[in-house]
Motif scaffolding. Structure first.
Motif, PDB file in Angstrom:
ATOM      1  N   GLU A 206      41.320 100.120  14.248  1.00 54.20           N
ATOM      2  CA  GLU A 206      42.542  99.360  14.003  1.00 54.20           C
ATOM      3  C   GLU A 206      43.250  99.810  12.739  1.00 54.20           C
ATOM      4  OE1 GLU A 206      43.385  94.883  12.607  1.00 54.20           O
ATOM      5  OE2 GLU A 206      42.351  95.004  14.535  1.00 54.20           O
ATOM      6  N   MET A 207      42.504 100.145  11.701  1.00 53.85           N
ATOM      7  CA  MET A 207      43.158 100.512  10.451  1.00 53.85           C
ATOM      8  C   MET A 207      43.997 101.779  10.609  1.00 53.85           C
ATOM      9  SD  MET A 207      40.004 101.812   8.011  1.00 53.85           S
ATOM     10  CE  MET A 207      41.090 102.079   6.593  1.00 53.85           C
ATOM     11  N   ARG A 208      43.581 102.662  11.520  1.00 50.74           N
ATOM     12  CA  ARG A 208      44.378 103.874  11.772  1.00 50.74           C
ATOM     13  C   ARG A 208      45.439 103.629  12.843  1.00 50.74           C
ATOM     14  NH1 ARG A 208      41.371 108.341  14.982  1.00 50.74           N
ATOM     15  NH2 ARG A 208      41.718 106.682  16.539  1.00 50.74           N
ATOM     16  N   ASP A 209      45.023 103.048  13.976  1.00 45.64           N
ATOM     17  CA  ASP A 209      45.924 102.947  15.126  1.00 45.64           C
ATOM     18  C   ASP A 209      47.008 101.895  14.933  1.00 45.64           C
ATOM     19  OD1 ASP A 209      44.249 104.827  16.218  1.00 45.64           O
ATOM     20  OD2 ASP A 209      43.115 103.398  17.441  1.00 45.64           O
ATOM     21  N   ALA A 210      46.669 100.762  14.315  1.00 47.25           N
ATOM     22  CA  ALA A 210      47.651  99.683  14.162  1.00 47.25           C
ATOM     23  C   ALA A 210      48.486  99.819  12.901  1.00 47.25           C
ATOM     24  CB  ALA A 210      46.943  98.330  14.182  1.00 47.25           C
ATOM     25  N   HIS A 211      47.917 100.445  11.851  1.00 51.71           N
ATOM     26  CA  HIS A 211      48.621 100.473  10.564  1.00 51.71           C
ATOM     27  C   HIS A 211      48.860 101.883  10.026  1.00 51.71           C
ATOM     28  CE1 HIS A 211      48.193  96.129  10.287  1.00 51.71           C
ATOM     29  NE2 HIS A 211      46.922  96.269  10.618  1.00 51.71           N
ATOM     30  N   GLY A 212      48.288 102.884  10.675  1.00 53.55           N
ATOM     31  CA  GLY A 212      48.507 104.258  10.218  1.00 53.55           C
ATOM     32  C   GLY A 212      47.813 104.593   8.917  1.00 53.55           C
ATOM     33  N   PHE A 213      46.763 103.827   8.545  1.00 50.58           N
ATOM     34  CA  PHE A 213      46.064 104.098   7.296  1.00 50.58           C
ATOM     35  C   PHE A 213      45.181 105.332   7.445  1.00 50.58           C
ATOM     36  CE2 PHE A 213      46.162  99.270   6.496  1.00 50.58           C
ATOM     37  CZ  PHE A 213      47.375  99.385   5.833  1.00 50.58           C
ATOM     38  N   SER A 214      45.128 106.109   6.393  1.00 48.54           N
ATOM     39  CA  SER A 214      44.185 107.221   6.338  1.00 48.54           C
ATOM     40  C   SER A 214      42.793 106.673   6.061  1.00 48.54           C
ATOM     41  CB  SER A 214      44.592 108.197   5.227  1.00 48.54           C
ATOM     42  OG  SER A 214      43.631 109.220   5.090  1.00 48.54           O
ATOM     43  N   ARG A 215      41.827 107.091   6.850  1.00 47.68           N
ATOM     44  CA  ARG A 215      40.464 106.589   6.685  1.00 47.68           C
ATOM     45  C   ARG A 215      39.713 107.522   5.736  1.00 47.68           C
ATOM     46  NH1 ARG A 215      39.388 105.470  13.067  1.00 47.68           N
ATOM     47  NH2 ARG A 215      39.562 107.732  13.043  1.00 47.68           N
ATOM     48  N   GLY A 216      39.648 107.121   4.489  1.00 49.64           N
ATOM     49  CA  GLY A 216      39.045 107.950   3.456  1.00 49.64           C
ATOM     50  C   GLY A 216      37.549 107.790   3.365  1.00 49.64           C
ATOM     51  N   ALA A 217      37.001 108.286   2.237  1.00 50.51           N
ATOM     52  CA  ALA A 217      35.547 108.292   2.057  1.00 50.51           C
ATOM     53  C   ALA A 217      34.961 106.890   2.099  1.00 50.51           C
ATOM     54  CB  ALA A 217      35.199 108.975   0.731  1.00 50.51           C
ATOM     55  N   ALA A 218      35.641 105.927   1.480  1.00 53.02           N
ATOM     56  CA  ALA A 218      35.105 104.564   1.451  1.00 53.02           C
ATOM     57  C   ALA A 218      35.044 103.959   2.847  1.00 53.02           C
ATOM     58  CB  ALA A 218      35.955 103.689   0.532  1.00 53.02           C
ATOM     59  N   ALA A 219      36.079 104.211   3.662  1.00 55.46           N
ATOM     60  CA  ALA A 219      36.093 103.670   5.028  1.00 55.46           C
ATOM     61  C   ALA A 219      34.973 104.281   5.871  1.00 55.46           C
ATOM     62  CB  ALA A 219      37.452 103.926   5.682  1.00 55.46           C
ATOM     63  N   TYR A 220      34.797 105.596   5.756  1.00 61.35           N
ATOM     64  CA  TYR A 220      33.731 106.240   6.537  1.00 61.35           C
ATOM     65  C   TYR A 220      32.352 105.787   6.058  1.00 61.35           C
ATOM     66  CZ  TYR A 220      36.564 109.345   9.393  1.00 61.35           C
ATOM     67  OH  TYR A 220      37.438 109.831  10.341  1.00 61.35           O
ATOM     68  N   ALA A 221      32.192 105.631   4.755  1.00 67.59           N
ATOM     69  CA  ALA A 221      30.902 105.154   4.242  1.00 67.59           C
ATOM     70  C   ALA A 221      30.600 103.757   4.771  1.00 67.59           C
ATOM     71  CB  ALA A 221      30.910 105.151   2.715  1.00 67.59           C
ATOM     72  N   ALA A 222      31.621 102.891   4.785  1.00 65.98           N
ATOM     73  CA  ALA A 222      31.432 101.533   5.299  1.00 65.98           C
ATOM     74  C   ALA A 222      31.092 101.555   6.781  1.00 65.98           C
ATOM     75  CB  ALA A 222      32.692 100.710   5.056  1.00 65.98           C
ATOM     76  N   TYR A 223      31.808 102.375   7.532  1.00 67.87           N
ATOM     77  CA  TYR A 223      31.604 102.439   8.982  1.00 67.87           C
ATOM     78  C   TYR A 223      30.222 102.995   9.322  1.00 67.87           C
ATOM     79  CZ  TYR A 223      32.461 103.630  13.890  1.00 67.87           C
ATOM     80  OH  TYR A 223      32.376 103.752  15.256  1.00 67.87           O
ATOM     81  N   PHE A 224      29.850 104.107   8.693  1.00 68.97           N
ATOM     82  CA  PHE A 224      28.524 104.677   8.966  1.00 68.97           C
ATOM     83  C   PHE A 224      27.422 103.720   8.536  1.00 68.97           C
ATOM     84  CE2 PHE A 224      30.475 109.169   8.537  1.00 68.97           C
ATOM     85  CZ  PHE A 224      30.905 109.114   9.848  1.00 68.97           C
ATOM     86  N   GLY A 225      27.667 102.986   7.427  1.00 68.22           N
ATOM     87  CA  GLY A 225      26.691 101.988   7.004  1.00 68.22           C
ATOM     88  C   GLY A 225      26.528 100.891   8.034  1.00 68.22           C
ATOM     89  N   ALA A 226      27.642 100.485   8.651  1.00 64.31           N
ATOM     90  CA  ALA A 226      27.573  99.455   9.695  1.00 64.31           C
ATOM     91  C   ALA A 226      26.791  99.967  10.901  1.00 64.31           C
ATOM     92  CB  ALA A 226      28.983  99.029  10.103  1.00 64.31           C
ATOM     93  N   LEU A 227      27.029 101.214  11.294  1.00 64.92           N
ATOM     94  CA  LEU A 227      26.302 101.778  12.436  1.00 64.92           C
ATOM     95  C   LEU A 227      24.810 101.883  12.127  1.00 64.92           C
ATOM     96  CD1 LEU A 227      28.723 104.647  13.583  1.00 64.92           C
ATOM     97  CD2 LEU A 227      28.587 102.298  14.411  1.00 64.92           C
ATOM     98  N   ALA A 228      24.505 102.309  10.901  1.00 68.22           N
ATOM     99  CA  ALA A 228      23.092 102.433  10.523  1.00 68.22           C
ATOM    100  C   ALA A 228      22.412 101.070  10.497  1.00 68.22           C
ATOM    101  CB  ALA A 228      22.977 103.119   9.162  1.00 68.22           C
ATOM    102  N   ASN A 229      23.095 100.074   9.962  1.00 66.82           N
ATOM    103  CA  ASN A 229      22.511  98.724   9.913  1.00 66.82           C
ATOM    104  C   ASN A 229      22.298  98.166  11.310  1.00 66.82           C
ATOM    105  OD1 ASN A 229      22.375  98.675   7.148  1.00 66.82           O
ATOM    106  ND2 ASN A 229      24.273  97.530   6.874  1.00 66.82           N
ATOM    107  N   ALA A 230      23.222  98.465  12.217  1.00 71.17           N
ATOM    108  CA  ALA A 230      23.092  97.954  13.579  1.00 71.17           C
ATOM    109  C   ALA A 230      21.826  98.471  14.249  1.00 71.17           C
ATOM    110  CB  ALA A 230      24.318  98.332  14.402  1.00 71.17           C
ATOM    111  N   MET A 231      21.402  99.676  13.875  1.00 69.87           N
ATOM    112  CA  MET A 231      20.195 100.259  14.481  1.00 69.87           C
ATOM    113  C   MET A 231      18.916  99.591  13.981  1.00 69.87           C
ATOM    114  SD  MET A 231      21.224 104.308  14.399  1.00 69.87           S
ATOM    115  CE  MET A 231      19.714 104.806  15.244  1.00 69.87           C
ATOM    116  N   THR A 232      19.011  98.830  12.882  1.00 74.99           N
ATOM    117  CA  THR A 232      17.803  98.196  12.325  1.00 74.99           C
ATOM    118  C   THR A 232      17.660  96.739  12.746  1.00 74.99           C
ATOM    119  OG1 THR A 232      18.835  97.365  10.289  1.00 74.99           O
ATOM    120  CG2 THR A 232      18.083  99.666  10.287  1.00 74.99           C
TER     121      THR A 232
END
Length: 315
Positions: A206-232
């Motif tokens: 949504e942050m990219r598609d709805a608002h055109g935001f660039s997904r920087g290092a902080a966004a990717y770190a947050a997203y990958f952290g969420a995926l990693a946490n989901a696996m635990t």
């Protein structure tokens, strides 16, 4: 970025030493304190404000904007260094002394909101935003990003993330404030804290598609952290999932048979319910997502965006 801020502060100090006293106006003192604060030199900012008070006592006696800006720089500096107790003490002292009359500026409120996040005090953060509203201080995207950060980093809100994030998003919509990339980062982080990968993915897109935001290092770190946490989720010492789903008719004296017959009669009323999981939904029934607070350097660069534009203008 941190090195650039330190270099800017060193350059400002050299310029200051070469300037004559006529150029060292209250506004210039306040600008120097701001540069020191952004360089994470809060103690230097305090010394600068003390020297400013000695050179221009009238600026503080009159509760001028320059005095308020200088004191806000101190609060911001302490907040950036995560010295939350000192930031709150400076903020409260400035209010008590009347230097912020009639109200503290938005930048000072935003700084103490970050302190609430560092101290994991979401209730206090909500109270700060209420104070801003009572004093007629405009809330900005930076305000709501800091508020979402406080919600996302507070473990005691584990079971109520969906309610807390909905409250923040609802208040932001009521103030007609547009979301910022930093807000999405913290929102994705909140999803990650409870292992909700689907909601995190929804917000990440949504942050990219709805608002055109660039997904920087902080966004990717947050997203990958969420995926990693989901696996635990469900593993020993793993992330605890959100509260299990409970049918809405439980505890109301309605049997499963009665509820099933209603669902069969009007399936459309139930099909759209919570298709992302346990309810990371905005109040407008749009899918929502959250963020993990990693890569703080990149995150603080986003938070400091307004200050970065204001510093050269002040100088």
């Amino acid at each position: 970025a941190a090195a650039a801020r330190r270099d800017a502060y060193a350059a400002a100090r050299r310029l200051w030493r070469s300037a004559n006293t006529d150029a060292q106006t209250p506004g210039a003192w306040a600008a120097l304190a701001l540069v020191a604060a952004r360089a994470r030199a809060a103690d230097d900012a305090v010394a600068i404000v003390d020297a400013m008070a000695a050179a221009h006592p009238g600026a503080f006696e009159a509760a001028s904007d320059d005095a308020a800006n200088a004191l806000t720089a101190v609060v911001r500096g302490y907040s950036l260094e995560k010295r939350s107790a000192a930031a709150w003490a400076s903020f409260d002292a400035a209010v008590a002394a009347g230097y912020y009359d009639p109200s503290p500026p938005a930048e000072a409120f935003d700084a103490v909101l970050h302190c609430c996040a560092h101290q994991q005090l979401p209730e206090r953060a909500l109270n700060v935003v209420d104070d801003m509203r009572r004093n007629g201080v405009p809330r900005t995207g930076a305000t709501y990003a800091a508020l979402m950060k406080a919600v996302a980093t507070a473990p005691q809100w584990h079971r109520a993330y969906r309610l807390a994030t909905d409250d923040v998003l609802g208040a932001m919509g009521g103030d007609r404030v547009a979301p910022t990339p930093a807000l999405y980062v913290h929102l994705i982080g909140a999803c990650g804290r409870v292992g909700d990968a689907r909601a995190a993915s929804s917000y990440f897109d949504e942050m990219r598609d709805a608002h055109g935001f660039s997904r920087g290092a902080a966004a990717y770190a947050a997203y990958f952290g969420a995926l990693a946490n989901a696996m635990t989720v469900g593993t020993k010492r793993g992330v605890k999932a959100r509260a299990p789903h409970v049918d809405p008719w439980r505890g109301l004296g309605i049997s499963d048979e009665e509820a099933t017959s209603v669902q069969a009669a009007d399936p459309a009323a139930f099909d759209a319910v919570d298709d992302l999981g346990a309810g990371f939904h905005r109040k407008r029934d749009e899918p929502a997502g959250a963020v993990v607070t990693v890569a703080e350097e990149a995150e603080e660069d986003d938070d400091d965006g307004g200050g970065a534009a204001a510093t050269p203008a002040a100088l």
